[in-house]
Scaffold this active site. Structure first.
Site, PDB file in Angstrom:
ATOM      1  N   SER A   9       0.836  -1.194   0.000  1.00 23.70           N
ATOM      2  CA  SER A   9       0.000   0.000   0.000  1.00 23.70           C
ATOM      3  C   SER A   9       0.876   1.250   0.000  1.00 23.70           C
ATOM      4  CB  SER A   9      -0.911   0.018   1.226  1.00 23.70           C
ATOM      5  OG  SER A   9      -1.471   1.311   1.360  1.00 23.70           O
ATOM      6  N   ASP A  36      -4.588   3.937  -1.876  1.00 22.69           N
ATOM      7  CA  ASP A  36      -5.670   4.305  -0.966  1.00 22.69           C
ATOM      8  C   ASP A  36      -6.082   5.752  -1.204  1.00 22.69           C
ATOM      9  OD1 ASP A  36      -6.041   1.952   0.843  1.00 22.69           O
ATOM     10  OD2 ASP A  36      -3.895   2.272   1.155  1.00 22.69           O
ATOM     11  N   HIS A  67      -8.279   1.589  -4.061  1.00 19.77           N
ATOM     12  CA  HIS A  67      -9.217   1.486  -2.941  1.00 19.77           C
ATOM     13  C   HIS A  67      -9.817   2.864  -2.696  1.00 19.77           C
ATOM     14  CE1 HIS A  67      -9.623   0.394   1.649  1.00 19.77           C
ATOM     15  NE2 HIS A  67     -10.769   0.717   1.101  1.00 19.77           N
ATOM     16  N   MET A  69     -11.957   5.376  -0.859  1.00 25.19           N
ATOM     17  CA  MET A  69     -12.629   5.706   0.405  1.00 25.19           C
ATOM     18  C   MET A  69     -13.153   7.121   0.260  1.00 25.19           C
ATOM     19  SD  MET A  69      -9.772   3.934   2.843  1.00 25.19           S
ATOM     20  CE  MET A  69      -8.578   3.859   1.509  1.00 25.19           C
ATOM     21  N   GLY A 143      -8.805   4.439   6.889  1.00 21.87           N
ATOM     22  CA  GLY A 143      -8.439   5.849   7.071  1.00 21.87           C
ATOM     23  C   GLY A 143      -6.971   6.074   7.367  1.00 21.87           C
ATOM     24  N   PHE A 144      -6.337   5.091   7.987  1.00 23.83           N
ATOM     25  CA  PHE A 144      -4.942   5.294   8.393  1.00 23.83           C
ATOM     26  C   PHE A 144      -4.153   4.000   8.268  1.00 23.83           C
ATOM     27  CE2 PHE A 144      -7.627   8.223  10.723  1.00 23.83           C
ATOM     28  CZ  PHE A 144      -7.010   9.441  10.466  1.00 23.83           C
ATOM     29  N   GLY A 145      -2.874   4.149   7.963  1.00 27.47           N
ATOM     30  CA  GLY A 145      -1.969   3.012   8.030  1.00 27.47           C
ATOM     31  C   GLY A 145      -1.478   2.828   9.458  1.00 27.47           C
ATOM     32  N   GLY A 146      -0.812   1.716   9.682  1.00 24.55           N
ATOM     33  CA  GLY A 146      -0.129   1.499  10.948  1.00 24.55           C
ATOM     34  C   GLY A 146      -1.012   1.140  12.129  1.00 24.55           C
ATOM     35  N   GLY A 177      -5.033  -3.983   6.313  1.00 28.18           N
ATOM     36  CA  GLY A 177      -4.954  -3.319   7.610  1.00 28.18           C
ATOM     37  C   GLY A 177      -4.241  -4.172   8.636  1.00 28.18           C
ATOM     38  N   SER A 199       2.711  -0.462   6.106  1.00 38.00           N
ATOM     39  CA  SER A 199       3.856  -0.337   7.021  1.00 38.00           C
ATOM     40  C   SER A 199       4.778  -1.547   6.966  1.00 38.00           C
ATOM     41  CB  SER A 199       3.359  -0.179   8.461  1.00 38.00           C
ATOM     42  OG  SER A 199       2.177   0.552   8.515  1.00 38.00           O
ATOM     43  N   ALA A 200       4.199  -2.739   6.813  1.00 36.04           N
ATOM     44  CA  ALA A 200       5.012  -3.961   6.873  1.00 36.04           C
ATOM     45  C   ALA A 200       5.898  -4.133   5.640  1.00 36.04           C
ATOM     46  CB  ALA A 200       4.123  -5.190   7.044  1.00 36.04           C
TER      47      ALA A 200
HETATM   48  C1  DX5 Z   1      -6.337   1.934   5.432  1.00 37.49           C
HETATM   49  C2  DX5 Z   1      -5.876   1.462   4.096  1.00 37.49           C
HETATM   50  C3  DX5 Z   1      -4.780   0.483   4.093  1.00 37.49           C
HETATM   51  C4  DX5 Z   1      -3.517   0.960   4.759  1.00 37.49           C
HETATM   52  C5  DX5 Z   1      -2.904  -0.241   5.417  1.00 37.49           C
HETATM   53  O1  DX5 Z   1      -7.514   2.648   5.267  1.00 37.49           O
HETATM   54  O2  DX5 Z   1      -6.965   0.852   3.401  1.00 37.49           O
HETATM   55  O3  DX5 Z   1      -4.510   0.034   2.772  1.00 37.49           O
HETATM   56  O4  DX5 Z   1      -2.583   1.522   3.873  1.00 37.49           O
HETATM   57  O5  DX5 Z   1      -1.812   0.163   6.162  1.00 37.49           O
HETATM   58  P1  DX5 Z   1      -1.049  -0.863   7.130  1.00 37.49           P
HETATM   59  O6  DX5 Z   1      -0.626  -2.041   6.305  1.00 37.49           O
HETATM   60  O7  DX5 Z   1       0.089  -0.053   7.635  1.00 37.49           O
HETATM   61  O8  DX5 Z   1      -2.028  -1.267   8.210  1.00 37.49           O
HETATM   62 ZN    ZN Z   2      -6.524   0.082   1.394  1.00 31.09          ZN
END
Ligand code: DX5
Ligand code: ZN
Length: 234
Positions: A9, A36, A67, A69, A143-146, A177, A199-200
């Site tokens: 992502s 995203d 994706h 949103m 909405g957010f990574g990590g 996620g 993040s991974a």
């Molecule tokens: C969150 C996004 C994810 C996000 C995942 O709304 O849909 O794609 O980038 O991030 P990680 O892998 O860090 O949880």
């Molecule tokens: Zn996503």
């Protein structure tokens, strides 16, 4: 089981060096690039729009997994298709007529996906499976990574896997996620075949190692020493 696919992502990439980051995950063995798109309304964050897809498109041969949103989503489907999307993923909550939106994505010649938020019931996708190439299960709130993986979603992944099997269609089952070493395996054991990780992958120094590790764990969760989905630790 279908082939395991890994989709880094872009949300976790260095936004000052996007083209380099995309080239790096392509060289590192990614199958898709997950993008995203957030509008600050459907989710409490703003990321990027079709201009960024269009700018990146010439820099990679990776297919774009987009994706969305955003709400409303329908007025923007054609723009994302034209900007380079290969698969467009939408939430049932982002428009009044999910079936019609999926028809519109198909009419644009793109693969279509439905994204289920943690609290969205699996029934939301049950009656549109004939139009769907991918079901994406959010394993965090969008909405957010990590964020931390929500393991309560594991039985839900298994429920969608059973639904897909009953449909007889080659629908991919993606998770998004908190996918990382230790969570990719349980998600795979529950039935996921497509692993989206921000993040991974981008949060590590060696993207190839990160992608290979996720692929290995998803391919053989038992060998990674992980408990089976829904299993209780001894
Ligand atoms: C969150 C996004 C994810 C996000 C995942 O709304 O849909 O794609 O980038 O991030 P990680 O892998 O860090 O949880
Ligand atoms: Zn996503």
């Amino acid at each position: 089981m279908p082939r395991i696919e890994i989709a880094p992502s872009l949300l976790a990439a260095d936004f000052a060096r996007l083209a380099e980051e995309v080239a790096a995950v392509e060289a590192a063995g990614a199958d898709w690039l997950h993008l995203d798109v957030m509008d600050g309304r459907f989710v409490p964050n703003i990321s990027f729009g079709p201009l960024v897809l269009r700018a990146l498109r010439p820099h990679t041969r990776l297919p774009f997994d987009v994706h969305l949103m955003i709400e409303p989503v329908d007025p923007f489907l054609a723009e994302f298709a034209a900007a380079g999307a290969d698969r467009i993923l939408i939430h049932p909550e982002s428009g009044p007529h999910l079936h019609r939106s999926l028809q519109a994505i198909r009419a644009l010649g793109k693969q279509a996906g439905v994204v289920l938020n943690p609290a969205t019931p699996v029934e939301a996708v049950a009656w549109v499976l004939d139009l769907v190439d991918t079901v994406l299960m959010m394993t965090v709130n969008p909405g957010f990574g990590g964020q931390a993986f929500l393991s309560l979603q594991l039985p839900k992944i298994a429920a969608v896997r059973a639904m897909i099997a009953a449909s007889g269609r080659p629908i991919r089952l993606a998770v998004d996620g908190g996918i990382a070493p230790g969570t990719a395996g349980p998600a795979a054991a529950a039935g996921a075949d497509t692993f989206i990780a921000g993040s991974a992958v981008f949060g590590t120094r060696d993207y190839a190692h990160a992608i290979a590790g996720l692929r290995a764990e998803a391919t053989d969760p038992a060998r990674a020493g992980l408990p089976p989905a829904g299993g209780k630790p001894d």
